[in-house]
Scaffold this active site. Structure first.
Site, PDB file in Angstrom:
ATOM      1  N   ASN A   7      60.073  24.407 -35.280  1.00 16.58           N
ATOM      2  CA  ASN A   7      61.019  23.339 -35.602  1.00 16.58           C
ATOM      3  C   ASN A   7      61.404  23.481 -37.079  1.00 16.58           C
ATOM      4  OD1 ASN A   7      61.961  20.831 -36.644  1.00 16.58           O
ATOM      5  ND2 ASN A   7      61.307  19.840 -34.763  1.00 16.58           N
ATOM      6  N   HIS A  10      62.852  20.622 -41.275  1.00 15.82           N
ATOM      7  CA  HIS A  10      62.532  20.328 -42.669  1.00 15.82           C
ATOM      8  C   HIS A  10      63.076  21.350 -43.653  1.00 15.82           C
ATOM      9  CE1 HIS A  10      60.804  16.744 -41.418  1.00 15.82           C
ATOM     10  NE2 HIS A  10      59.846  17.314 -40.718  1.00 15.82           N
ATOM     11  N   HIS A  43      66.174  19.034 -34.239  1.00 11.51           N
ATOM     12  CA  HIS A  43      66.411  17.652 -33.789  1.00 11.51           C
ATOM     13  C   HIS A  43      67.688  17.175 -34.461  1.00 11.51           C
ATOM     14  CE1 HIS A  43      64.556  13.327 -33.323  1.00 11.51           C
ATOM     15  NE2 HIS A  43      65.777  13.420 -32.838  1.00 11.51           N
ATOM     16  N   ARG A  45      69.492  14.344 -35.191  1.00  9.70           N
ATOM     17  CA  ARG A  45      69.298  12.887 -35.180  1.00  9.70           C
ATOM     18  C   ARG A  45      70.633  12.166 -35.320  1.00  9.70           C
ATOM     19  NH1 ARG A  45      63.726  11.294 -36.302  1.00  9.70           N
ATOM     20  NH2 ARG A  45      64.612   9.214 -36.392  1.00  9.70           N
ATOM     21  N   ARG A  49      69.979  12.973 -40.708  1.00  2.01           N
ATOM     22  CA  ARG A  49      69.257  13.030 -41.986  1.00  2.01           C
ATOM     23  C   ARG A  49      68.854  14.447 -42.371  1.00  2.01           C
ATOM     24  NH1 ARG A  49      63.553  10.197 -40.339  1.00  2.01           N
ATOM     25  NH2 ARG A  49      64.941   8.524 -39.744  1.00  2.01           N
ATOM     26  N   GLU A  70      66.196  18.912 -29.686  1.00  2.00           N
ATOM     27  CA  GLU A  70      65.582  17.588 -29.495  1.00  2.00           C
ATOM     28  C   GLU A  70      66.665  16.557 -29.746  1.00  2.00           C
ATOM     29  OE1 GLU A  70      62.461  17.163 -32.298  1.00  2.00           O
ATOM     30  OE2 GLU A  70      61.265  18.744 -31.421  1.00  2.00           O
ATOM     31  N   THR A 101      59.512  11.224 -35.228  1.00  2.00           N
ATOM     32  CA  THR A 101      59.432  10.655 -33.885  1.00  2.00           C
ATOM     33  C   THR A 101      58.046  10.045 -33.678  1.00  2.00           C
ATOM     34  OG1 THR A 101      60.792  12.517 -33.253  1.00  2.00           O
ATOM     35  CG2 THR A 101      59.941  11.161 -31.469  1.00  2.00           C
ATOM     36  N   GLU A 151      56.960  17.639 -22.666  1.00  2.00           N
ATOM     37  CA  GLU A 151      56.314  18.013 -23.920  1.00  2.00           C
ATOM     38  C   GLU A 151      55.354  16.882 -24.239  1.00  2.00           C
ATOM     39  OE1 GLU A 151      58.570  19.766 -27.072  1.00  2.00           O
ATOM     40  OE2 GLU A 151      57.232  18.971 -28.615  1.00  2.00           O
ATOM     41  N   HIS A 190      53.905  17.969 -31.978  1.00  2.00           N
ATOM     42  CA  HIS A 190      53.888  16.888 -32.972  1.00  2.00           C
ATOM     43  C   HIS A 190      52.561  16.864 -33.730  1.00  2.00           C
ATOM     44  CE1 HIS A 190      56.277  13.547 -34.538  1.00  2.00           C
ATOM     45  NE2 HIS A 190      55.119  13.238 -35.067  1.00  2.00           N
TER      46      HIS A 190
HETATM   47  N1  PXP Z   1      58.170  18.149 -30.788  1.00  2.00           N
HETATM   48  C1  PXP Z   1      58.939  17.034 -30.838  1.00  2.00           C
HETATM   49  C2  PXP Z   1      59.497  16.487 -29.565  1.00  2.00           C
HETATM   50  C3  PXP Z   1      59.229  16.400 -32.077  1.00  2.00           C
HETATM   51  O1  PXP Z   1      59.993  15.288 -32.119  1.00  2.00           O
HETATM   52  C4  PXP Z   1      58.737  17.001 -33.256  1.00  2.00           C
HETATM   53  C5  PXP Z   1      59.097  16.403 -34.586  1.00  2.00           C
HETATM   54  O2  PXP Z   1      60.461  16.556 -34.801  1.00  2.00           O
HETATM   55  C6  PXP Z   1      57.957  18.166 -33.149  1.00  2.00           C
HETATM   56  C7  PXP Z   1      57.673  18.701 -31.899  1.00  2.00           C
HETATM   57  C8  PXP Z   1      57.402  18.856 -34.356  1.00  2.00           C
HETATM   58  O3  PXP Z   1      56.492  18.019 -34.998  1.00  2.00           O
HETATM   59  P1  PXP Z   1      55.860  18.473 -36.382  1.00  2.00           P
HETATM   60  O4  PXP Z   1      56.981  18.596 -37.363  1.00  2.00           O
HETATM   61  O5  PXP Z   1      54.910  17.369 -36.700  1.00  2.00           O
HETATM   62  O6  PXP Z   1      55.197  19.795 -36.144  1.00  2.00           O
END
Ligand code: PXP
Length: 241
Positions: A7, A10, A43, A45, A49, A70, A101, A151, A190
């Protein structure tokens, strides 16, 4: 082997801090791809953001691996998903005030609406995953309305105090087992890190993990290529056992 979705939200968070062009999410995605990631997750959003519409469009054009989008199941974002056609969409709850999330999707409470979203995604050839807490009722509801995968939200496990860890892991293992029996592919994500991933990777039949924050945070110090590879090494070790 359990597959890795990185992901890269960031990377965009850092870019949006200055509203400029760097760091570029496409460059980040390509480095993850070359390092061996199986999928790129973003994601989009509603408040935009971090990831922007243009990022999703550019990624769709240049990625050789799968793109997992996402998203909240809201008309504006559904329309974008139908146009861009990622490989998978992962439906997540979204709350504008949250830092990230927070909980899983309440699938059992909105089966009719979500089934329609799934059916329309399937018409476009897009697979649909449900981001749910490791809760048997939510897993059953996801199967009933035709989702391809769940998931499992690993946030409660990631944040658990030492004495609650085993309990949280058991919830994940049980939810994974039930999802397998119902024919759903099992994913997890997550709050996963190089330190807490291994027990999660032992969820029965686990096919995929999605990891963001820890990989991008470690990338600042050890580089993105190494941060992806150290996660892949853990997944490989567990997959070979
Ligand atoms: N999976 C989903 C569905 C999420 O919403 C997120 C956060 O955007 C992640 C995985 C990744 O989470 P993390 O950034 O804490 O690894």
């Amino acid at each position: 082997m359990i597959e890795l979705g990185v992901n890269i939200d960031h990377v965009a968070t850092l870019r949006e801090a200055r509203k400029g062009r760097v760091p570029d999410v496409v460059m980040a995605a390509k480095i993850c791809e070359i390092a061996g990631a199986h999928q790129i997750t973003v994601h989009l959003r509603q408040d935009r953001r971090h990831i922007q519409d243009r990022d999703v469009e550019r990624l769709k054009e240049v990625l050789l691996v799968r793109m997992n989008l996402e998203m909240a199941a809201v008309p504006e974002i559904i329309k974008i998903a139908h146009r861009i056609t990622p490989y998978t969409v992962c439906l997540v709850p979204e709350n504008r005030q949250e830092i990230t999330t927070e909980g899983g999707l309440n699938v059992s409470g909105q089966k009719e609406g979500l089934k329609k979203v799934i059916d329309e995604m399937h018409e476009k050839g897009i697979k649909v995953s449900m981001f749910v807490d490791p809760d048997i009722e939510q897993v059953h509801a996801s199967a009933e309305i035709g989702a391809d995968s769940v998931e499992l939200h690993t946030g409660a496990y990631a944040n658990a105090e030492e004495e609650k860890l085993v309990n949280e892991l058991e919830r994940l293992y049980e939810a994974g087992k039930v999802a397998n029996q119902l024919g759903l592919a099992v994913h997890a994500g997550h709050g996963l890190t190089v330190r807490n991933l291994e027990p999660v990777a032992k969820i029965p039949g686990l096919k995929e993990v999605n990891i963001g924050h820890d990989i991008i945070a470690r990338a600042i110090f050890i580089g993105l290529d190494s941060a992806v590879k150290e996660i892949l090494a853990i997944l490989e070790k567990v997959s070979n056992k």
